[in-house]
Motif scaffolding. Structure first.
Motif, PDB file in Angstrom:
ATOM      1  N   SER A 241       0.840  -1.196   0.000  1.00 52.91           N
ATOM      2  CA  SER A 241       0.000   0.000   0.000  1.00 52.91           C
ATOM      3  C   SER A 241       0.876   1.247   0.000  1.00 52.91           C
ATOM      4  N   GLY A 242       0.286   2.363  -0.426  1.00 50.36           N
ATOM      5  CA  GLY A 242       1.025   3.625  -0.394  1.00 50.36           C
ATOM      6  C   GLY A 242       0.252   4.724  -1.095  1.00 50.36           C
ATOM      7  N   CYS A 243       0.964   5.773  -1.407  1.00 52.28           N
ATOM      8  CA  CYS A 243       0.372   6.924  -2.087  1.00 52.28           C
ATOM      9  C   CYS A 243       1.048   7.109  -3.437  1.00 52.28           C
TER      10      CYS A 243
ATOM     11  N   GLY B  20       4.774   4.485   3.192  1.00 48.30           N
ATOM     12  CA  GLY B  20       4.449   4.609   4.608  1.00 48.30           C
ATOM     13  C   GLY B  20       3.150   3.929   5.000  1.00 48.30           C
ATOM     14  N   SER B  21       2.197   3.883   4.103  1.00 46.31           N
ATOM     15  CA  SER B  21       0.918   3.235   4.396  1.00 46.31           C
ATOM     16  C   SER B  21       1.119   1.752   4.706  1.00 46.31           C
ATOM     17  N   ALA B  22       1.928   1.055   3.911  1.00 46.63           N
ATOM     18  CA  ALA B  22       2.221  -0.360   4.177  1.00 46.63           C
ATOM     19  C   ALA B  22       2.996  -0.504   5.486  1.00 46.63           C
ATOM     20  N   ASP B  23       3.944   0.402   5.725  1.00 49.93           N
ATOM     21  CA  ASP B  23       4.733   0.342   6.960  1.00 49.93           C
ATOM     22  C   ASP B  23       3.830   0.449   8.186  1.00 49.93           C
TER      23      ASP B  23
ATOM     24  N   THR C 291       6.411  -6.275   1.735  1.00 49.67           N
ATOM     25  CA  THR C 291       5.937  -4.932   2.022  1.00 49.67           C
ATOM     26  C   THR C 291       6.325  -3.999   0.893  1.00 49.67           C
ATOM     27  N   GLY C 292       5.717  -2.821   0.865  1.00 49.64           N
ATOM     28  CA  GLY C 292       6.092  -1.834  -0.136  1.00 49.64           C
ATOM     29  C   GLY C 292       4.895  -1.221  -0.831  1.00 49.64           C
ATOM     30  N   ASN C 293       5.190  -0.484  -1.896  1.00 54.32           N
ATOM     31  CA  ASN C 293       4.176   0.214  -2.683  1.00 54.32           C
ATOM     32  C   ASN C 293       4.639   0.248  -4.120  1.00 54.32           C
ATOM     33  N   TYR C 294       3.813  -0.215  -5.028  1.00 57.62           N
ATOM     34  CA  TYR C 294       4.131  -0.216  -6.461  1.00 57.62           C
ATOM     35  C   TYR C 294       3.476   1.032  -7.054  1.00 57.62           C
ATOM     36  N   THR C 295       4.208   2.136  -7.059  1.00 54.38           N
ATOM     37  CA  THR C 295       3.630   3.416  -7.445  1.00 54.38           C
ATOM     38  C   THR C 295       3.374   3.476  -8.950  1.00 54.38           C
ATOM     39  N   GLY C 296       2.169   3.893  -9.312  1.00 52.39           N
ATOM     40  CA  GLY C 296       1.819   4.033 -10.723  1.00 52.39           C
ATOM     41  C   GLY C 296       0.838   5.159 -10.945  1.00 52.39           C
TER      42      GLY C 296
END
Length: 367
Positions: A41-43, A78-81, A94-99
């Motif tokens: 998750s993330g932004c 940060g959302s996943a964290d 964990t992490g964020n695959y930004t697109g």
């Protein structure tokens, strides 16, 4: 307190998803190894308010100082964290695959791949974005893609509507005469789980995430303009439905468009959907756009689509694009049924939904 809004929204969103499982999370942790539980998750833009990256950049100009929290609270993943650390206690991927605006679909691809490969038994997939801050607003406004009151009043007058004041409930008008998008904020999460585990635990199963496809646009003259990649992602989804479930399954499918309410989007996306509906011999593919209610929540926009879809199956109701009184002249509508009114349906009518996203930079994601 003293956390970026999107991270606070993350805690609420993941907690809500976990409490919707039908079993306590502590019971699940007794059965599933923590390293087999992922959170992606993330932004897309950043934690942009004063408690994150915004405050870090503003500090010296405001006569303040950068705090020890600013850098850590700025990170896109940060959302996943926060999910792992403060709600789940998990130790998996964990992490964020930004697109860009397709970030939720990108994260969904990682989540489904992890479950399919066996790397995870459970994966919480989501996105959280709080982009309504002055700097982000001004940045979108500079692209001329943001709806503003002056232009809204002009549109209402041109369409013969009451123009004594701006009608903000109808500021976002996908596929109609429109003036630009409206920013929203959202945090949306779904919990993916291996089939056997979900059945063994007797959980509430709302649907299945079959696939999420990502393609770039290739060569193009403008990094923010539309390109060819979205034809590929939508086509792959339709092709998979037909291959695995038969041609008749395509007639049990509805389409959540990206539908940003810009003149460029209404023409380019409608052409994509219409062309591919024609290619796959779908007579009247139902099309809706949830941004007409929620605005554009950027990274979380695909999450808005998937939660709306699950709600449609639960309540036999697809929210129509009711802010749009009529289609614009440059919208392609062959083989499509744009739902300008809410649609009530029977259980047997729809088994599949396609969730489409077209992001800046050529970030195309379709699930």
């Amino acid at each position: 307190r003293q956390h970026p809004r999107s991270l606070a929204m993350t805690i609420f969103g993941i907690s809500d998803a976990v409490k919707s499982l039908g079993i306590s999370w502590d019971e699940i942790l007794k059965i599933v190894p923590r390293e087999k539980i992922g959170c992606i998750s993330g932004c897309a833009v950043a934690q942009a308010d004063k408690f994150g990256m915004g405050g870090m950049f503003q500090a010296s100009m405001a006569g303040s100082r950068v705090t020890s929290k600013h850098m850590a609270m700025s990170l896109g993943e940060g959302s996943a964290d926060f999910g792992h650390a403060y709600v789940l206690g998990s130790m998996g991927m964990t992490g964020n695959y930004t697109g860009a605006c397709a970030t939720f679909q990108y994260n969904l691809k990682i989540g489904t791949s992890m479950i399919q490969s066996g790397e995870a038994l459970i994966c919480i997939v989501g996105a959280a974005e709080s982009g309504i801050v002055p700097e982000i607003y001004e940045a979108f406004s500079a692209t001329k893609g943001l709806a503003e009151d002056k232009h809204l009043l002009d549109l209402q007058k041109r369409l013969g509507e009451d123009c004594s004041q701006p009608n903000h409930r109808k500021i976002c008008r996908p596929f109609g005469e429109n003036i630009g998008m409206s920013l929203g904020e959202s945090a949306q999460f779904v919990i993916l789980m291996a089939d056997e585990l979900a059945i063994k635990l007797g959980l509430n199963i709302h649907g299945s995430a079959l696939a999420s496809h990502i393609n770039a646009d290739g060569y193009k003259k403008s990094i923010s303009g539309p390109g060819a990649g979205n034809y590929l992602t939508v086509g792959k989804c339709l092709n998979q439905i037909e291959n695995y479930f038969g041609k008749e399954a395509l007639n049990k499918t509805f389409f959540h468009a990206h539908g940003t309410s810009t003149p460029q989007n209404r023409e380019s996306e409608s052409h994509i959907i219409s062309s591919l509906a024609k290619t796959f011999n779908i007579n009247a593919l139902p099309v809706t756009a949830i941004k007409s209610y929620l605005g554009h929540s950027l990274a979380a926009a695909g999450g808005d689509q998937i939660i709306s879809t699950l709600g449609s199956w639960k309540n036999n109701w697809i929210p129509g694009i009711t802010s749009t009184p009529a289609l614009a002249e440059d919208v392609y509508s062959e083989n499509l049924n744009f739902l300008l009114k809410n649609l009530e349906f029977n259980d047997a009518n729809f088994d599949f939904a396609i969730l489409n996203a077209k992001g800046f930079g050529g970030n195309n994601g379709t699930a």
